[in-house]
Design a protein around this motif. Structure first.
Motif, PDB file in Angstrom:
ATOM      1  N   CYS A  31      17.729   1.487 -12.192  1.00 22.98           N
ATOM      2  CA  CYS A  31      18.984   1.613 -12.378  1.00 22.98           C
ATOM      3  C   CYS A  31      19.451   0.619 -13.432  1.00 22.98           C
ATOM      4  N   LYS A  32      18.558  -0.589 -13.687  1.00 23.88           N
ATOM      5  CA  LYS A  32      18.932  -1.512 -14.720  1.00 23.88           C
ATOM      6  C   LYS A  32      18.474  -1.201 -15.908  1.00 23.88           C
ATOM      7  N   ASP A  33      17.376  -0.338 -15.918  1.00 26.39           N
ATOM      8  CA  ASP A  33      17.195   0.014 -17.390  1.00 26.39           C
ATOM      9  C   ASP A  33      17.531   1.255 -17.819  1.00 26.39           C
ATOM     10  N   GLY A  34      17.821   2.079 -16.627  1.00 19.94           N
ATOM     11  CA  GLY A  34      18.594   3.451 -16.978  1.00 19.94           C
ATOM     12  C   GLY A  34      17.585   4.366 -17.445  1.00 19.94           C
ATOM     13  N   GLY A  35      16.185   3.946 -17.322  1.00 20.56           N
ATOM     14  CA  GLY A  35      14.920   4.784 -17.612  1.00 20.56           C
ATOM     15  C   GLY A  35      14.679   5.816 -16.427  1.00 20.56           C
ATOM     16  N   LEU A  76       8.973  19.564  11.297  1.00 17.08           N
ATOM     17  CA  LEU A  76       8.053  18.632  10.459  1.00 17.08           C
ATOM     18  C   LEU A  76       8.881  17.118  10.323  1.00 17.08           C
ATOM     19  N   LYS A  77       8.392  16.174  10.770  1.00 18.03           N
ATOM     20  CA  LYS A  77       9.206  14.718  10.867  1.00 18.03           C
ATOM     21  C   LYS A  77       8.658  13.769   9.700  1.00 18.03           C
ATOM     22  N   PHE A  78       9.617  13.032   9.107  1.00 15.59           N
ATOM     23  CA  PHE A  78       8.943  12.398   8.223  1.00 15.59           C
ATOM     24  C   PHE A  78       9.839  10.881   8.162  1.00 15.59           C
ATOM     25  N   ILE A  79       9.504   9.949   7.499  1.00 20.57           N
ATOM     26  CA  ILE A  79      10.259   8.471   7.308  1.00 20.57           C
ATOM     27  C   ILE A  79      10.407   8.529   5.844  1.00 20.57           C
ATOM     28  N   PHE A  80      11.748   8.128   5.528  1.00 20.44           N
ATOM     29  CA  PHE A  80      12.029   7.967   4.177  1.00 20.44           C
ATOM     30  C   PHE A  80      11.848   6.636   3.932  1.00 20.44           C
ATOM     31  N   LEU A  81      11.127   5.999   2.929  1.00 16.18           N
ATOM     32  CA  LEU A  81      11.006   4.642   2.716  1.00 16.18           C
ATOM     33  C   LEU A  81      11.324   4.459   1.166  1.00 16.18           C
ATOM     34  N   ILE A  82      12.126   3.582   0.898  1.00 17.49           N
ATOM     35  CA  ILE A  82      12.689   3.149  -0.477  1.00 17.49           C
ATOM     36  C   ILE A  82      12.111   1.862  -0.867  1.00 17.49           C
ATOM     37  N   SER A  83      11.704   1.754  -2.177  1.00 20.41           N
ATOM     38  CA  SER A  83      11.153   0.642  -2.960  1.00 20.41           C
ATOM     39  C   SER A  83      12.228  -0.032  -3.679  1.00 20.41           C
ATOM     40  N   LYS A  84      12.878  -1.061  -3.024  1.00 20.25           N
ATOM     41  CA  LYS A  84      14.178  -1.525  -3.871  1.00 20.25           C
ATOM     42  C   LYS A  84      14.044  -2.140  -5.055  1.00 20.25           C
ATOM     43  N   SER A  85      12.887  -2.811  -4.973  1.00 20.60           N
ATOM     44  CA  SER A  85      12.642  -3.409  -6.467  1.00 20.60           C
ATOM     45  C   SER A  85      12.590  -2.264  -7.482  1.00 20.60           C
ATOM     46  N   ALA A  86      11.634  -1.033  -7.252  1.00 22.82           N
ATOM     47  CA  ALA A  86      11.505  -0.279  -8.366  1.00 22.82           C
ATOM     48  C   ALA A  86      12.995   0.540  -8.544  1.00 22.82           C
ATOM     49  N   GLY A  98      22.048   3.656  -7.250  1.00 22.60           N
ATOM     50  CA  GLY A  98      20.940   3.082  -6.411  1.00 22.60           C
ATOM     51  C   GLY A  98      20.636   3.947  -5.145  1.00 22.60           C
ATOM     52  N   THR A  99      21.226   4.790  -4.922  1.00 27.24           N
ATOM     53  CA  THR A  99      21.299   5.682  -3.556  1.00 27.24           C
ATOM     54  C   THR A  99      20.684   6.901  -3.761  1.00 27.24           C
ATOM     55  N   PHE A 100      19.983   7.415  -2.525  1.00 29.45           N
ATOM     56  CA  PHE A 100      19.238   8.836  -2.814  1.00 29.45           C
ATOM     57  C   PHE A 100      20.077   9.568  -1.925  1.00 29.45           C
ATOM     58  N   PHE A 155       0.828  -1.286  -0.069  1.00 33.25           N
ATOM     59  CA  PHE A 155       0.076   0.073  -0.039  1.00 33.25           C
ATOM     60  C   PHE A 155       0.669   1.208   0.005  1.00 33.25           C
ATOM     61  N   ASP A 156       2.102   1.130   0.439  1.00 35.09           N
ATOM     62  CA  ASP A 156       3.020   2.286   0.404  1.00 35.09           C
ATOM     63  C   ASP A 156       3.666   2.464  -1.180  1.00 35.09           C
ATOM     64  N   PHE A 157       3.597   1.540  -1.878  1.00 32.68           N
ATOM     65  CA  PHE A 157       4.328   1.670  -3.120  1.00 32.68           C
ATOM     66  C   PHE A 157       3.396   1.249  -4.172  1.00 32.68           C
ATOM     67  N   ASP A 158       3.706   1.522  -5.588  1.00 33.76           N
ATOM     68  CA  ASP A 158       2.943   0.901  -6.722  1.00 33.76           C
ATOM     69  C   ASP A 158       4.261   0.987  -7.584  1.00 33.76           C
TER      70      ASP A 158
END
Length: 448
Positions: free
Chosen positions: A443-447, A428-438, A390-392, A329-332
């Motif tokens: 990074c693989k496709d370079g798109g 203002l506090k947030f949590i940064f979540l990464i979708s590793k598959s996306a 692949g790092t932010f 539900f957090d990612f698409d």
């Protein structure tokens, strides 16, 4: 003979004429007196006409200068206004007598300032306060003790209490007013004030003659009150003596409860006692304390051992939580990362996004003002960029710092954003979540 008669007739005629003339003169005098009386009455009843003797000031011609100089030297002729009538003199006498009476009353009247000061001093001091002050001072003869122990209607300082006591003693006006104000008090108020009177040292000494170990009855205090009636206050009763004796025993103020004071030469300090102690003599004396210490050591070691055994289980749970893929539900399929706040979730679908405070003139990708108050956040606070590895990374472009996992990122500085890290901007506090598959797919496709 004939000549004699004739001359006698002439004499009688002359006498008659003289009488007539005298009568006419008397009538004329009477009529003139009545006229003068009527004139004086008219003068009394009719007030004289007021007129000004001052001349109109105007420029004088040359021919009038001589006449005016002559007028100044001439004697003043009394006018009708200068004549004092009997009515005017009567009014003048009345005014003079009234002014004299006013002056005499003013001399007898006391000064206003003195009474004003007296009334001002009486304002805060109530009659009950004066009664309590008089009773306490007569009982203890100590104004400092009265200031510390007696409860007045106001918080008076020691100086105010001293000034009031001296005023009651030496100022006749204040003392008279205070006594007149105390007299109308209700008898219950007077009794309550006298019952709350402080205890004198002599009274407490007499109560201290009763031992603290005994359990005296009211008869003992009744006999003590009868034997020392001159030492106790008039409002003391056996019940009040008993209650005060209980308080003295409770706070250990009775003579047989007080420790005997030692002289300064006999006083021993803690360091002196410590130097006299021998540590070798204390070893092995108290086995009970050693046993208790050994039992406490065994319990603490057992708790540490149990925690060490549970540590692998907690480590496994923690690794499972950290390595587990985030819920769907957090990612698409297009979402690379999510900046999740308390109210809003910002989906990052581009390699580089801007964040800050959106305005009419500036358009940004992530508007932090939706999450909460953002008046301290800059319009362009910074960038979040996905690198080819692949790092932010985040770059701060605003005036205020950004905190990543509690570490500040100042203006112009960069920092790496890891998965499940905390991201804070101006409260203002947030949590940064990464979708590793996306991210791996991009990074693989370079798109983009």
């Amino acid at each position: 003979m004939q000549m004699t008669i004739k001359s006698f007739i002439n004499l009688i005629y002359c006498i008659g004429v003289d009488k007539d003339n005298a009568k006419q003169d008397q009538e004329a005098a009477t009529s003139s007196g009545q006229a003068s009386n009527t004139d004086s009455i008219k003068n009394v009843n009719v007030a004289p006409r007021r007129s000004s003797s001052r001349s109109i000031k105007r420029k004088k011609f040359d021919d009038e200068l001589v006449e005016s100089s002559l007028k100044k030297t001439a004697k003043k002729v009394p006018s009708s206004s200068d004549v004092v009538t009997p009515a005017q003199s009567l009014l003048k006498d009345k005014k003079m007598s009234k002014a004299a009476a006013t002056a005499a009353a003013a001399t007898k009247r006391p000064r206003k300032g003195k009474y004003a000061k007296t009334i001002k001093n009486i304002g805060r001091w109530k009659p009950a306060d004066d009664l309590a002050l008089i009773s306490a001072v007569q009982q203890t003869n100590d104004l400092t003790a009265v200031h510390l122990a007696v409860k007045f209607s106001c918080r008076f300082t020691l100086k105010e209490i001293e000034e009031r006591w001296y005023s009651l003693l030496y100022d006749p006006i204040i003392s008279k007013l205070a006594v007149s104000a105390i007299k109308p008090l209700h008898p219950d108020t007077i009794t309550a004030a006298q019952n709350n009177t402080l205890w004198a040292k002599k009274e407490e000494q007499l109560l201290g003659s009763i031992s603290s170990a005994s359990s005296p009855s009211l008869d003992v205090f009744k006999q003590l009150l009868m034997d020392n009636a001159h030492s106790f206050h008039a409002c003391r009763t056996p019940k009040t003596l008993y209650n005060h004796w209980l308080l003295m025993r409770q706070y250990r103020l009775l003579p047989d409860q007080l420790a005997e004071p030692t002289s300064k030469l006999d006083a021993i300090t803690f360091s002196d006692v410590e130097r006299e102690l021998d540590d070798e003599e204390l070893v092995g004396i108290d086995d009970t304390v050693e046993n208790e210490i050994a039992i406490a050591h065994r319990k603490s070691k057992l708790q540490i051992k149990n925690l060490e055994n549970e540590l692998p289980k907690w480590q496994e749970i923690l690794d499972t939580i950290c390595t587990e893929e985030k819920p769907t539900f957090d990612f698409d399929s297009d979402t690379l990362a999510v900046l999740r706040g308390r109210l809003v979730r910002y989906f990052i679908r581009k390699k580089e996004v801007t964040f800050g405070r959106a305005t009419v003139d500036s358009d940004i990708d992530i508007d932090l003002s939706i999450e909460g108050p953002a008046w301290k956040i800059s319009r362009l606070q910074g960038y979040i960029k996905l690198r080819p590895d692949g790092t932010f990374h985040v770059k701060n472009e605003g005036r205020r710092p950004i905190y990543v996992d509690g570490k500040p990122v100042t203006t112009g500085a960069r920092s790496t954003l890891s998965d499940n890290c905390t991201f804070e901007v101006c409260g203002l506090k947030f949590i940064f979540l990464i979708s590793k598959s996306a991210v791996a797919k991009v990074c693989k496709d370079g798109g983009q």
